[in-house]
Design a protein around this motif. Structure first.
Motif, PDB file in Angstrom:
ATOM      1  N   TYR A 169      16.072   3.649 -19.338  1.00 27.96           N
ATOM      2  CA  TYR A 169      16.215   2.232 -18.999  1.00 27.96           C
ATOM      3  C   TYR A 169      14.866   1.523 -18.940  1.00 27.96           C
ATOM      4  O   TYR A 169      14.683   0.465 -19.534  1.00 27.96           O
ATOM      5  CB  TYR A 169      16.947   2.075 -17.674  1.00 27.96           C
ATOM      6  CG  TYR A 169      17.153   0.636 -17.257  1.00 27.96           C
ATOM      7  CD1 TYR A 169      18.172  -0.126 -17.827  1.00 27.96           C
ATOM      8  CD2 TYR A 169      16.322   0.037 -16.314  1.00 27.96           C
ATOM      9  CE1 TYR A 169      18.350  -1.461 -17.462  1.00 27.96           C
ATOM     10  CE2 TYR A 169      16.499  -1.286 -15.936  1.00 27.96           C
ATOM     11  CZ  TYR A 169      17.515  -2.037 -16.511  1.00 27.96           C
ATOM     12  OH  TYR A 169      17.688  -3.354 -16.152  1.00 27.96           O
ATOM     13  N   HIS A 170      13.913   2.115 -18.238  1.00 26.14           N
ATOM     14  CA  HIS A 170      12.600   1.476 -18.102  1.00 26.14           C
ATOM     15  C   HIS A 170      11.679   1.794 -19.281  1.00 26.14           C
ATOM     16  O   HIS A 170      10.567   1.243 -19.355  1.00 26.14           O
ATOM     17  CB  HIS A 170      11.937   1.904 -16.791  1.00 26.14           C
ATOM     18  CG  HIS A 170      12.575   1.286 -15.583  1.00 26.14           C
ATOM     19  ND1 HIS A 170      12.564  -0.064 -15.344  1.00 26.14           N
ATOM     20  CD2 HIS A 170      13.249   1.841 -14.540  1.00 26.14           C
ATOM     21  CE1 HIS A 170      13.189  -0.330 -14.200  1.00 26.14           C
ATOM     22  NE2 HIS A 170      13.615   0.821 -13.694  1.00 26.14           N
ATOM     23  N   LYS A 171      12.104   2.714 -20.164  1.00 23.58           N
ATOM     24  CA  LYS A 171      11.404   3.013 -21.420  1.00 23.58           C
ATOM     25  C   LYS A 171       9.987   3.546 -21.205  1.00 23.58           C
ATOM     26  O   LYS A 171       9.079   3.251 -21.996  1.00 23.58           O
ATOM     27  CB  LYS A 171      11.356   1.771 -22.325  1.00 23.58           C
ATOM     28  CG  LYS A 171      12.704   1.131 -22.602  1.00 23.58           C
ATOM     29  CD  LYS A 171      13.646   2.087 -23.311  1.00 23.58           C
ATOM     30  CE  LYS A 171      14.988   1.425 -23.621  1.00 23.58           C
ATOM     31  NZ  LYS A 171      15.948   2.380 -24.233  1.00 23.58           N
ATOM     32  N   TYR A 205      18.263  -0.113  -5.540  1.00 23.58           N
ATOM     33  CA  TYR A 205      18.662  -1.408  -6.111  1.00 23.58           C
ATOM     34  C   TYR A 205      17.442  -2.202  -6.575  1.00 23.58           C
ATOM     35  O   TYR A 205      17.435  -2.785  -7.663  1.00 23.58           O
ATOM     36  CB  TYR A 205      19.447  -2.215  -5.079  1.00 23.58           C
ATOM     37  CG  TYR A 205      19.875  -3.581  -5.593  1.00 23.58           C
ATOM     38  CD1 TYR A 205      21.026  -3.725  -6.361  1.00 23.58           C
ATOM     39  CD2 TYR A 205      19.110  -4.703  -5.309  1.00 23.58           C
ATOM     40  CE1 TYR A 205      21.402  -4.966  -6.844  1.00 23.58           C
ATOM     41  CE2 TYR A 205      19.470  -5.952  -5.786  1.00 23.58           C
ATOM     42  CZ  TYR A 205      20.629  -6.071  -6.555  1.00 23.58           C
ATOM     43  OH  TYR A 205      20.986  -7.311  -7.040  1.00 23.58           O
ATOM     44  N   MET A 261      16.020  -0.715  -9.826  1.00 24.17           N
ATOM     45  CA  MET A 261      16.771  -0.983 -11.043  1.00 24.17           C
ATOM     46  C   MET A 261      17.167  -2.448 -11.204  1.00 24.17           C
ATOM     47  O   MET A 261      17.819  -2.812 -12.185  1.00 24.17           O
ATOM     48  CB  MET A 261      18.045  -0.120 -11.060  1.00 24.17           C
ATOM     49  CG  MET A 261      17.793   1.376 -11.105  1.00 24.17           C
ATOM     50  SD  MET A 261      16.861   1.888 -12.559  1.00 24.17           S
ATOM     51  CE  MET A 261      18.016   1.453 -13.851  1.00 24.17           C
ATOM     52  N   GLY A 262      16.773  -3.315 -10.266  1.00 22.02           N
ATOM     53  CA  GLY A 262      17.254  -4.691 -10.286  1.00 22.02           C
ATOM     54  C   GLY A 262      16.525  -5.630 -11.207  1.00 22.02           C
ATOM     55  O   GLY A 262      16.974  -6.751 -11.437  1.00 22.02           O
ATOM     56  N   GLY A 263      15.374  -5.220 -11.726  1.00 21.80           N
ATOM     57  CA  GLY A 263      14.638  -6.074 -12.654  1.00 21.80           C
ATOM     58  C   GLY A 263      13.541  -6.902 -12.014  1.00 21.80           C
ATOM     59  O   GLY A 263      12.772  -7.561 -12.723  1.00 21.80           O
ATOM     60  N   ALA A 264      13.456  -6.883 -10.677  1.00 20.25           N
ATOM     61  CA  ALA A 264      12.416  -7.665 -10.007  1.00 20.25           C
ATOM     62  C   ALA A 264      11.048  -7.005 -10.155  1.00 20.25           C
ATOM     63  O   ALA A 264      10.017  -7.694 -10.144  1.00 20.25           O
ATOM     64  CB  ALA A 264      12.756  -7.829  -8.526  1.00 20.25           C
ATOM     65  N   ARG A 311       8.265  -5.321 -12.283  1.00 21.79           N
ATOM     66  CA  ARG A 311       7.881  -5.326 -13.696  1.00 21.79           C
ATOM     67  C   ARG A 311       6.536  -4.621 -13.875  1.00 21.79           C
ATOM     68  O   ARG A 311       5.750  -4.516 -12.951  1.00 21.79           O
ATOM     69  CB  ARG A 311       7.800  -6.756 -14.236  1.00 21.79           C
ATOM     70  CG  ARG A 311       9.132  -7.497 -14.137  1.00 21.79           C
ATOM     71  CD  ARG A 311       9.056  -8.866 -14.784  1.00 21.79           C
ATOM     72  NE  ARG A 311      10.320  -9.583 -14.670  1.00 21.79           N
ATOM     73  CZ  ARG A 311      11.333  -9.423 -15.493  1.00 21.79           C
ATOM     74  NH1 ARG A 311      11.222  -8.581 -16.499  1.00 21.79           N
ATOM     75  NH2 ARG A 311      12.464 -10.102 -15.322  1.00 21.79           N
ATOM     76  N   ILE A 335       6.880  -0.203 -11.715  1.00 15.48           N
ATOM     77  CA  ILE A 335       8.087   0.615 -11.870  1.00 15.48           C
ATOM     78  C   ILE A 335       7.826   2.040 -11.381  1.00 15.48           C
ATOM     79  O   ILE A 335       8.635   2.629 -10.664  1.00 15.48           O
ATOM     80  CB  ILE A 335       8.535   0.610 -13.344  1.00 15.48           C
ATOM     81  CG1 ILE A 335       9.048  -0.777 -13.728  1.00 15.48           C
ATOM     82  CG2 ILE A 335       9.611   1.669 -13.579  1.00 15.48           C
ATOM     83  CD1 ILE A 335       9.233  -0.976 -15.209  1.00 15.48           C
ATOM     84  N   SER A 366       9.579   3.911  -8.142  1.00 14.99           N
ATOM     85  CA  SER A 366      10.318   5.162  -8.288  1.00 14.99           C
ATOM     86  C   SER A 366       9.827   6.203  -7.281  1.00 14.99           C
ATOM     87  O   SER A 366      10.614   7.011  -6.774  1.00 14.99           O
ATOM     88  CB  SER A 366      10.204   5.704  -9.715  1.00 14.99           C
ATOM     89  OG  SER A 366       8.958   6.329  -9.944  1.00 14.99           O
ATOM     90  N   ARG A 372      23.557   0.998 -14.495  1.00 17.24           N
ATOM     91  CA  ARG A 372      22.278   1.331 -13.865  1.00 17.24           C
ATOM     92  C   ARG A 372      22.364   1.323 -12.341  1.00 17.24           C
ATOM     93  O   ARG A 372      21.485   1.876 -11.665  1.00 17.24           O
ATOM     94  CB  ARG A 372      21.187   0.363 -14.344  1.00 17.24           C
ATOM     95  CG  ARG A 372      21.323  -1.067 -13.873  1.00 17.24           C
ATOM     96  CD  ARG A 372      20.218  -1.925 -14.483  1.00 17.24           C
ATOM     97  NE  ARG A 372      20.135  -3.266 -13.931  1.00 17.24           N
ATOM     98  CZ  ARG A 372      20.880  -4.288 -14.331  1.00 17.24           C
ATOM     99  NH1 ARG A 372      21.782  -4.104 -15.292  1.00 17.24           N
ATOM    100  NH2 ARG A 372      20.743  -5.476 -13.782  1.00 17.24           N
TER     101      ARG A 372
END
Length: 448
Positions: free
Chosen positions: A281-283, A336, A339-342, A344, A349, A353, A412
């Motif tokens: 997901y986060h690549k 949350y 994986m929430g996108g806040a 960056r 990231i 984690s 996710r």
């Protein structure tokens, strides 16, 4: 549990030779280290090379599920080995079963490192990989159900929390060793496709290393691993498994089963799902992923030891109950955010984690200590096997729970309900059980 005579000296009050105590604890740590190296080889070392065993053209969802199945095969094998060999350890001795188990999983790991891929054997390459991982799990389950009780039976009661945190840290040490090794190999043999050097041969090196560690520890244990003095001087149960499930220890078993089911559910989210999300997901590229896992486990090692020490001060029961709530609330909330996108950027990231995994997994530093305290000596290996390993069965199917949850919510975020359920099970299991911090392990096979 019934109490023994006040005159019976507890281990740590004169029975155990300090040299034997040190050897028993070192051997348990070594065994757990090799155990976790073997267990997480698919997550770390084989993760960038799973395509080597896969049919071409798999969808990302199918590839991810297959990745989880390879990991779960070992988890399913561990209860089988724990149940069979745990009973033998109670009847035949801790030392003998420890030696057999180390030899078994070392051979399995070596054979996996020699496997050809899909291009050579077709689907049989994948079948053999999963089968060997399952057999590997059987011997891994045997190893810790003998070696870990042996360590605690030599340990002074006032140090069991600290020793528990240190032993749990073998998990982190395994991750650190595998991460560093994989990072080095990726520098020489990059993973950039099905025909890349790492996919073709680089992944084999950590498996050969795992097998060599097992062989080295086997040689060490042959000369240094003592038999448990406590076990030798205790009465032996003729049917330890039956006693655990249906006899006087049945309440301890079901209480531990609930607690450990929660711990395994939550730890699966951090040990397997979070690394996969970092990749898929986060690549994050393979090198960045390895560095993230490396840093995570350095911090988590301190978290395990801190949990063990805190449980020694607070008591196991209140500590586990509080931490169950922390996992359910703060653990799910931090996931949350992760994986929430806040968050960056690679550094953000990766840092988040680390927070997620430490908040959720630190409580596991108390697990082996508490479970061993819940059972008498005559059935301790069987109780540890049943409570610690049989509780793996339900959590082992977490990939299917995630797929089912993905039907009703974004994929996710599917680990969040499992984190909440797992945290609640930890709290309920802890509150159902007694306090065990001050229990003495005594030669009669009972604890006071």
């Amino acid at each position: 549990m019934t109490s023994t005579s006040p005159s019976a000296p507890a281990v740590g009050e004169g029975i155990a030779d300090p040299r034997k105590r040190r050897s028993a604890i070192i051997s348990a740590y070594q065994g757990l280290l090799v155990d976790f190296i073997d267990l997480y080889l698919p997550v770390i070392a084989l993760g960038p090379a799973t395509i080597y065993f896969q049919p071409p053209g798999l969808s990302p969802a199918a590839s991810t599920t297959l990745y989880f199945v390879i990991f779960a095969a070992t988890l399913l094998g561990r209860p089988v080995g724990a149940l069979f060999f745990g009973s033998l350890a109670d009847r035949a001795g801790r030392r003998r079963i420890t030696m057999i188990s180390v030899a078994g999983f070392s051979v399995c790991t070596l054979l996996i490192g020699l496997l050809p891929g899909y291009k050579s054997l077709g689907i049989w390459a994948l079948v053999l990989l999963i089968a060997l991982r399952f057999i590997d799990g059987i011997f891994l389950g045997a190893e810790y159900t003998a070696a870990v009780p042996l360590a605690y039976e030599y340990c002074q009661k006032e140090k069991r929390g600290l020793v528990g945190g240190i032993l749990a840290g073998a998990y982190c040490a395994a991750f650190i060793i595998l991460s560093l090794m994989t990072l080095l190999i990726l520098q020489v043999a990059p993973a950039s496709g099905a025909d890349s050097p790492y996919v073709q041969w680089g992944w084999r090196i950590p498996f050969f290393f795992g097998a060599a560690c097992g062989a080295a520890f086997l040689v060490y244990r042959r000369n240094h691993l003592p038999e448990s003095e406590l076990w030798e001087t205790s009465s032996k149960s003729k049917a330890p498994l039956r006693e655990v499930v249906f006899g006087r220890e049945r309440r301890s078993f079901w209480q531990v089963f609930i607690l450990m089911t929660g711990l395994w559910i939550t730890s699966s989210m951090t040990a397997s799902v979070v690394p996969d999300m970092l990749k898929s997901y986060h690549k994050l590229d393979a090198t960045t992923l390895m560095w993230t896992l490396l840093i995570t486990n350095i911090v988590l090692y301190a978290g395990f030891i801190g949990s063990g020490v805190a449980s020694q001060r607070m008591g196991r029961r209140p500590f586990l109950a509080v931490m169950g709530g922390v996992v359910a609330v703060l653990g799910s909330a931090s996931y949350y955010v992760f994986m929430g996108g806040a968050i960056r950027g690679v550094l953000g990231i990766a840092a988040m984690s680390v927070v997620v995994q430490v908040v959720i997994s630190s409580v596991f530093g108390v697990a082996t200590c508490y479970v061993n305290e819940r059972f008498g000596t005559s059935v301790r290996s069987s109780g540890f096997a049943m409570g610690y390993s049989l509780s793996l069965v339900i959590p082992s199917f977490y990939s299917f729970y995630l797929l089912g949850l993905a039907e009703v919510m974004p994929g996710r975020f599917t680990p969040i309900p499992l984190l909440i359920v797992g945290g609640l099970l930890i709290a309920v299991g802890a509150l159902w059980g007694p306090e065990t911090r001050d229990l003495d392990f005594r030669p009669s096979g009972q604890v006071s």
